[in-house]
Design an enzyme around this catalytic site. Structure first.
Site, PDB file in Angstrom:
ATOM      1  N   TRP A  11      25.690 -25.057  21.556  1.00 37.37           N
ATOM      2  CA  TRP A  11      24.656 -24.185  20.998  1.00 37.37           C
ATOM      3  C   TRP A  11      23.725 -24.956  20.065  1.00 37.37           C
ATOM      4  CZ3 TRP A  11      22.329 -20.247  22.668  1.00 37.37           C
ATOM      5  CH2 TRP A  11      21.651 -19.339  21.841  1.00 37.37           C
ATOM      6  N   TYR A  48      24.304 -29.409  29.818  1.00 36.37           N
ATOM      7  CA  TYR A  48      23.348 -28.311  29.967  1.00 36.37           C
ATOM      8  C   TYR A  48      21.883 -28.739  29.934  1.00 36.37           C
ATOM      9  CZ  TYR A  48      27.749 -26.232  28.528  1.00 36.37           C
ATOM     10  OH  TYR A  48      29.076 -25.921  28.438  1.00 36.37           O
ATOM     11  N   GLY A 132      22.796 -12.575  18.302  1.00 34.66           N
ATOM     12  CA  GLY A 132      22.332 -11.828  19.464  1.00 34.66           C
ATOM     13  C   GLY A 132      22.656 -12.543  20.760  1.00 34.66           C
ATOM     14  N   LYS A 187      32.002  -9.025  18.388  1.00 38.70           N
ATOM     15  CA  LYS A 187      31.779  -8.963  19.844  1.00 38.70           C
ATOM     16  C   LYS A 187      32.591 -10.052  20.542  1.00 38.70           C
ATOM     17  CE  LYS A 187      29.197 -12.678  20.483  1.00 38.70           C
ATOM     18  NZ  LYS A 187      29.106 -13.668  21.566  1.00 38.70           N
ATOM     19  N   ASP A 239      24.833  -7.898  22.820  1.00 39.59           N
ATOM     20  CA  ASP A 239      25.441  -9.179  23.203  1.00 39.59           C
ATOM     21  C   ASP A 239      26.612  -8.978  24.167  1.00 39.59           C
ATOM     22  OD1 ASP A 239      25.734 -11.918  23.212  1.00 39.59           O
ATOM     23  OD2 ASP A 239      26.122 -12.120  21.072  1.00 39.59           O
ATOM     24  N   SER A 249      30.873 -17.106  29.114  1.00 41.56           N
ATOM     25  CA  SER A 249      31.419 -16.766  27.790  1.00 41.56           C
ATOM     26  C   SER A 249      32.778 -17.416  27.536  1.00 41.56           C
ATOM     27  CB  SER A 249      31.568 -15.246  27.664  1.00 41.56           C
ATOM     28  OG  SER A 249      32.347 -14.919  26.533  1.00 41.56           O
ATOM     29  N   ASN A 251      34.791 -16.776  25.039  1.00 38.26           N
ATOM     30  CA  ASN A 251      35.769 -15.784  24.593  1.00 38.26           C
ATOM     31  C   ASN A 251      36.341 -14.999  25.771  1.00 38.26           C
ATOM     32  OD1 ASN A 251      35.809 -15.793  21.463  1.00 38.26           O
ATOM     33  ND2 ASN A 251      33.661 -15.988  22.010  1.00 38.26           N
ATOM     34  N   GLU A 269      35.779 -18.415  19.265  1.00 34.46           N
ATOM     35  CA  GLU A 269      35.743 -17.989  17.850  1.00 34.46           C
ATOM     36  C   GLU A 269      36.469 -16.666  17.620  1.00 34.46           C
ATOM     37  OE1 GLU A 269      34.826 -19.587  15.234  1.00 34.46           O
ATOM     38  OE2 GLU A 269      32.996 -20.769  15.549  1.00 34.46           O
TER      39      GLU A 269
END
Length: 320
Positions: A11, A48, A132, A187, A239, A249, A251, A269
């Site tokens: 990220w 990426y 977001g 989330k 999200d 994702s 998670n 996380e």
């Protein structure tokens, strides 16, 4: 404008690429011995994206901080306190604007990341969060999304949005820092739950997970002094597509791997966040049945199939 991004994971590297793309002078900082930094130094690319030539890569924290007016932080949420302590010792951090781009709660205290950062660096700094939906894999293909910038000072929020808004990311002003931070962190826990449902072939229960998950977290936000409606905005419900359904994702992939008995080697996380939520549930006397079930499955070795069936097929009650 000069912008530094501290943290060169998936990220953080994207954020540096993005800030450069929208016209800023950018330094991307990483720890000298980190695998991500070494890879970028050698090839100027990761899995990426490729770094543009005019984006500077540095392992000097002092240089990166002194260079920039806006400093974006993208590291593991659980490392933020010690990292903020490190930043505090540097000269010239007053007057700069810091943006936290991680989604989590401090596992040992349940504190929001802006609280953690403020406790270490001091209250009189400009601090915002950037949360977001959105995946690096989509953004680099020029697939746009909407995100939120939030702070306790609307002028800081507006300044950041003015500098970073583009056709690729449309920003909204966040008006509730408590709700935005809690929403973004929790989330990830819902993402783990979704992955577990995927692994158990209970995908059709994800609709129930979304409906009940938002209700559960909205109650906690209200108890902690935020606006419960925030949970239905971009930082949390917005999200869900990127977290509950996406192949990208971490998670969701962690949750699926967990119930399938596989090891997942990347950072999820939500695992640390669910520990913090267990404590917050007790502290604020709020029932968090989904979060509690995920905690029991991960940390108390409860059977995932039985626990999740019991959760969604609880005794009859009114929906609202």
């Amino acid at each position: 404008m000069n912008i530094s991004v501290l943290g060169c994971g998936r990220w953080g590297t994207f954020l540096a690429w993005y800030a450069n793309k929208v016209g800023h002078n950018v330094i991307l900082w990483g720890r000298e011995n980190s695998k991500n930094y070494i890879g970028l130094k050698e090839t100027r690319k990761n899995d990426y994206l490729s770094l543009p030539e005019d984006l500077e890569l540095s392992n000097s924290l002092e240089k990166s901080v002194s260079f920039a007016e806006i400093i974006i932080i993208s590291i593991s949420a659980q490392e933020l306190r010690s990292f903020a302590n490190q930043l505090k010792s540097l000269n010239g951090i007053q007057g700069k604007t810091f943006i936290l781009c991680m989604k989590g709660l401090e596992a040992t205290s349940g504190k929001r990341l802006s609280q953690v950062f403020g406790e270490e660096v001091g209250k009189n700094i400009n601090l915002a969060v950037w949360v977001g939906p959105g995946h690096v894999q989509d953004f680099v293909k020029h697939i746009p999304n909407c995100m939120v910038i939030g702070s306790e000072n609307i002028e800081i929020t507006k300044k950041i949005v003015q500098e970073l808004n583009s056709d690729l990311i449309r920003f909204y002003y966040g008006q509730d820092l408590i709700g935005n931070e809690l929403g973004a962190a929790t989330k990830n826990v819902m993402g783990i739950a979704a992955g577990m449902l995927d692994g158990l072939n209970y995908r059709s229960l994800k609709g129930s997970l979304m409906a009940r998950g938002t209700r559960e977290i909205s109650r906690l936000v209200r108890a902690m002094g935020g606006n419960d409606i925030t949970i239905y905005g971009l930082s949390h419900l917005g999200d869900y597509e990127a977290t509950l359904f996406s192949v990208h994702s971490h998670n969701r992939k962690f949750g699926q791997a967990f119930v399938e008995g596989e090891r997942f080697g990347k950072l999820a996380e939500g695992v640390a966040t669910v520990k913090a939520l267990r404590d917050l549930s007790i502290q604020y006397d709020i029932e968090l049945p989904i979060c509690n079930a995920i905690y029991e499955i991960i940390f108390e070795n409860k059977n995932a199939k039985e626990t999740l069936e019991d959760l969604f097929l609880r005794p009859v009650k009114f929906e609202f």
